[in-house]
Design a protein around this motif. Structure first.
Motif, PDB file in Angstrom:
ATOM      1  N   GLY A  27      25.690  39.342  37.228  1.00 49.95           N
ATOM      2  CA  GLY A  27      25.284  39.260  38.629  1.00 49.95           C
ATOM      3  C   GLY A  27      23.981  39.975  38.880  1.00 49.95           C
ATOM      4  O   GLY A  27      23.445  40.678  38.023  1.00 49.95           O
ATOM      5  N   ASN A  31      24.544  41.094  46.480  1.00 53.98           N
ATOM      6  CA  ASN A  31      25.574  41.017  47.513  1.00 53.98           C
ATOM      7  C   ASN A  31      25.947  42.391  48.048  1.00 53.98           C
ATOM      8  O   ASN A  31      26.347  42.516  49.193  1.00 53.98           O
ATOM      9  CB  ASN A  31      26.818  40.319  46.973  1.00 53.98           C
ATOM     10  N   LYS A 106      34.483  41.023  58.710  1.00 52.96           N
ATOM     11  CA  LYS A 106      33.138  40.486  58.527  1.00 52.96           C
ATOM     12  C   LYS A 106      32.543  40.041  59.839  1.00 52.96           C
ATOM     13  O   LYS A 106      33.250  39.690  60.780  1.00 52.96           O
ATOM     14  CB  LYS A 106      33.124  39.356  57.512  1.00 52.96           C
ATOM     15  N   LYS A 111      29.815  41.982  55.511  1.00 49.67           N
ATOM     16  CA  LYS A 111      31.264  42.142  55.366  1.00 49.67           C
ATOM     17  C   LYS A 111      31.514  43.587  54.972  1.00 49.67           C
ATOM     18  O   LYS A 111      30.903  44.098  54.033  1.00 49.67           O
ATOM     19  CB  LYS A 111      31.807  41.208  54.294  1.00 49.67           C
ATOM     20  N   ASN A 113      34.020  46.139  53.392  1.00 45.94           N
ATOM     21  CA  ASN A 113      35.181  46.222  52.520  1.00 45.94           C
ATOM     22  C   ASN A 113      35.624  47.673  52.485  1.00 45.94           C
ATOM     23  O   ASN A 113      34.804  48.573  52.302  1.00 45.94           O
ATOM     24  CB  ASN A 113      34.817  45.753  51.111  1.00 45.94           C
ATOM     25  N   THR A 127      28.814  44.278  52.068  1.00 48.80           N
ATOM     26  CA  THR A 127      28.347  43.192  51.225  1.00 48.80           C
ATOM     27  C   THR A 127      27.900  42.024  52.094  1.00 48.80           C
ATOM     28  O   THR A 127      28.019  42.057  53.318  1.00 48.80           O
ATOM     29  CB  THR A 127      29.470  42.699  50.284  1.00 48.80           C
ATOM     30  N   HIS A 128      27.422  40.984  51.438  1.00 52.23           N
ATOM     31  CA  HIS A 128      27.067  39.733  52.104  1.00 52.23           C
ATOM     32  C   HIS A 128      28.347  39.154  52.718  1.00 52.23           C
ATOM     33  O   HIS A 128      29.424  39.294  52.143  1.00 52.23           O
ATOM     34  CB  HIS A 128      26.465  38.768  51.079  1.00 52.23           C
ATOM     35  N   ARG A 130      29.636  36.276  52.830  1.00 52.92           N
ATOM     36  CA  ARG A 130      30.341  35.261  52.036  1.00 52.92           C
ATOM     37  C   ARG A 130      30.971  35.830  50.775  1.00 52.92           C
ATOM     38  O   ARG A 130      31.574  35.094  50.007  1.00 52.92           O
ATOM     39  CB  ARG A 130      29.387  34.133  51.673  1.00 52.92           C
ATOM     40  N   THR A 131      30.835  37.114  50.554  1.00 54.65           N
ATOM     41  CA  THR A 131      31.417  37.742  49.371  1.00 54.65           C
ATOM     42  C   THR A 131      32.933  37.723  49.487  1.00 54.65           C
ATOM     43  O   THR A 131      33.492  37.947  50.549  1.00 54.65           O
ATOM     44  CB  THR A 131      30.920  39.200  49.247  1.00 54.65           C
ATOM     45  N   GLN A 134      36.953  42.290  47.687  1.00 57.15           N
ATOM     46  CA  GLN A 134      36.337  43.341  46.880  1.00 57.15           C
ATOM     47  C   GLN A 134      37.290  44.504  46.596  1.00 57.15           C
ATOM     48  O   GLN A 134      36.851  45.576  46.209  1.00 57.15           O
ATOM     49  CB  GLN A 134      35.073  43.866  47.571  1.00 57.15           C
ATOM     50  N   LEU A 177      28.430  42.681  40.453  1.00 58.62           N
ATOM     51  CA  LEU A 177      29.158  42.022  41.538  1.00 58.62           C
ATOM     52  C   LEU A 177      28.423  40.769  41.976  1.00 58.62           C
ATOM     53  O   LEU A 177      27.224  40.781  42.162  1.00 58.62           O
ATOM     54  CB  LEU A 177      29.316  42.961  42.737  1.00 58.62           C
ATOM     55  N   ILE A 178      29.151  39.681  42.152  1.00 54.13           N
ATOM     56  CA  ILE A 178      28.532  38.452  42.622  1.00 54.13           C
ATOM     57  C   ILE A 178      28.701  38.326  44.104  1.00 54.13           C
ATOM     58  O   ILE A 178      29.612  38.774  44.674  1.00 54.13           O
ATOM     59  CB  ILE A 178      29.090  37.183  41.979  1.00 54.13           C
TER      60      ILE A 178
END
Length: 178
Positions: A27, A31, A106, A111, A113, A127-128, A130-131, A134, A177-178
């Motif tokens: 990755g 994100n 989110k 978002k 987590n 994070t983004h 759309r993640t 987590q 992380l993606i």
């Protein structure tokens, strides 16, 4: 749970399977935007940014606001828990693991987590939006915290984390992380 402006509060059932972790080194880490680690007293032990295009508050104000948000959300989720027969006071402190909890929420831009350890350490990873889930990533970050911070004989509990080895491993993991 849906809030104003398309924001939502998500709590995934414990029996659902989280998204698989990315293989190491695949990755970009784009994100993950930032992380907070708080102790049970609300002291920010670590604040680290990887991608934050706009800073609107001073760091100290930002940390107080984040801890207040967590305190309120945790209290709120415990208060409206449909499985609990106890209706405690809204805003009353809860012990770790007590009451209903949340894992993430989110908005249209990020978002949040969240994970709380049995010892009261709170990890927040932004994070983004759309993640995926987590929780496994937060558990891994917590294991890094235990390995490189808690077990460090030079670390004083409750003080800000200044361990280069922890920061190095955290940065390496966040890049996967993606």
């Amino acid at each position: 749970m849906q809030f104003f402006s398309g924001s939502s509060l998500t709590s995934v059932a414990p029996d659902s399977t989280p998204a698989p972790a990315a293989p190491p080194g695949t990755g970009t880490g784009a994100n993950a935007q930032l992380i907070y680690i708080f102790n049970r007293n609300g002291v920010c032990l670590l604040y680290r940014e990887w991608h934050r295009p706009l800073r609107t508050l001073a760091r100290n104000q930002d940390q107080k606001l984040m801890f207040g948000l967590l305190f309120s959300l945790r209290s709120f989720t415990a208060k409206i828990d449909p499985t609990s027969t106890e209706n405690g006071n809204l805003g009353a402190p809860l012990l770790p693991g007590q009451g209903c909890s949340f894992h993430s929420f989110k908005t249209n831009t990020y978002k949040l987590n969240y994970m709380e350890s049995p010892s009261g350490i709170k990890l927040i990873l932004l994070t983004h939006p759309r993640t995926g889930d987590q929780r496994d990533a937060l558990k891994h970050i917590y294991s890094l915290y235990v390995e490189y911070v808690v077990k460090n004989p030079l670390y004083t509990p409750g003080s800000p984390i200044k361990c280069e080895l922890f920061n190095k491993h955290l940065d390496q993991y966040v890049k996967t992380l993606i």
